[in-house]
Design an enzyme around this catalytic site. Structure first.
Site, PDB file in Angstrom:
ATOM      1  N   SER A 237      16.500   9.298  45.695  1.00  0.00           N
ATOM      2  CA  SER A 237      17.801   9.631  46.281  1.00  0.00           C
ATOM      3  C   SER A 237      18.036   8.982  47.643  1.00  0.00           C
ATOM      4  O   SER A 237      19.173   8.935  48.103  1.00  0.00           O
ATOM      5  CB  SER A 237      17.956  11.150  46.402  1.00  0.00           C
ATOM      6  OG  SER A 237      17.043  11.658  47.341  1.00  0.00           O
TER       7      SER A 237
ATOM      8  N   HIS B 296      16.870  13.812  53.188  1.00  0.00           N
ATOM      9  CA  HIS B 296      18.207  13.225  53.104  1.00  0.00           C
ATOM     10  C   HIS B 296      18.761  12.952  54.500  1.00  0.00           C
ATOM     11  O   HIS B 296      18.250  13.463  55.495  1.00  0.00           O
ATOM     12  CB  HIS B 296      19.169  14.130  52.337  1.00  0.00           C
ATOM     13  CG  HIS B 296      19.001  14.045  50.850  1.00  0.00           C
ATOM     14  ND1 HIS B 296      19.670  14.869  49.984  1.00  0.00           N
ATOM     15  CD2 HIS B 296      18.256  13.224  50.071  1.00  0.00           C
ATOM     16  CE1 HIS B 296      19.332  14.568  48.741  1.00  0.00           C
ATOM     17  NE2 HIS B 296      18.465  13.575  48.774  1.00  0.00           N
TER      18      HIS B 296
ATOM     19  N   ASP C  14      25.206  17.167  49.699  1.00  0.00           N
ATOM     20  CA  ASP C  14      24.173  18.070  49.162  1.00  0.00           C
ATOM     21  C   ASP C  14      24.614  19.516  48.968  1.00  0.00           C
ATOM     22  O   ASP C  14      23.787  20.367  48.667  1.00  0.00           O
ATOM     23  CB  ASP C  14      22.944  18.060  50.082  1.00  0.00           C
ATOM     24  CG  ASP C  14      22.192  16.756  50.029  1.00  0.00           C
ATOM     25  OD1 ASP C  14      22.391  15.993  49.065  1.00  0.00           O
ATOM     26  OD2 ASP C  14      21.397  16.503  50.952  1.00  0.00           O
TER      27      ASP C  14
END
Length: 184
Positions: A61, A101, A127
């Site tokens: 990701s 992230h 998210d």
């Protein structure tokens, strides 16, 4: 395969020939190695102010910034402000594994508290779908650390051992045998 079997048999013969004092000494050596590793980890926790100073990227990701298997070094100093663009490692309530992230939005309140929103570089949406039910923003308490450096692909060993748990126990057993049987 035969040479491995011969090595193991000769190693077990070495153990049988050891007296109690030598066996105790080898056990103490093993204990020192384990306790040294734990002390180094705890020391890193104190120096970085992070409960987990080193993490492995488990998914794609964050590509192209980080790839699966990259090893990240984290810090979590409370006096450093959170900034848009930083890579944060955070925990979501109800999930065991932290997520790596990028911070994409900050929401600063008049009382000084900061909430933020994250997104994986390789993901199409933010998210919020990953957060706990009714949670729209992350808070400082959710952060495990912020990425300060990385080593590419080193963490693949961890991923492989988690994917194949028996391999992990075999490797740990071999290392323990090596430490116990190595006389120097």
């Amino acid at each position: 395969m035969a040479s491995i079997k011969e090595y193991l048999l000769s190693s077990f013969d070495d153990v049988r020939r050891m007296n109690k004092r030598q066996l105790l000494f080898q056990g103490l050596n093993f204990g020192l190695i384990v306790s040294s590793a734990l002390m180094i980890w705890k020391g890193m926790m104190v120096l970085t102010s992070s409960e987990s100073p080193i993490v492995v990227v488990l998914s794609g990701s964050m590509e192209p910034a980080f790839y699966r298997g990259d090893l990240l070094f984290l810090t979590n100093y409370k006096n450093e402000p959170i900034r848009v663009g930083e890579i944060a490692v955070f925990r979501i309530k109800g999930r065991e594994i932290p997520i790596v992230h990028r911070i994409i939005k900050l929401h600063e309140k008049p009382d000084g508290t900061v909430k933020f929103l994250t997104k994986g570089d390789n993901n199409m949406v933010d998210d919020r779908g990953l957060y706990a039910t009714n949670q729209l923003w992350l808070e400082r308490s959710d952060v495990v650390g912020r990425a300060r450096g990385f080593v590419p692909h080193i963490g693949m060993v961890t991923i492989i051992m988690n994917d194949y748990p028996r391999l992990k126990y075999v490797l740990l057993g071999v290392l323990a045998l090596f430490v116990l049987l190595h006389r120097e």
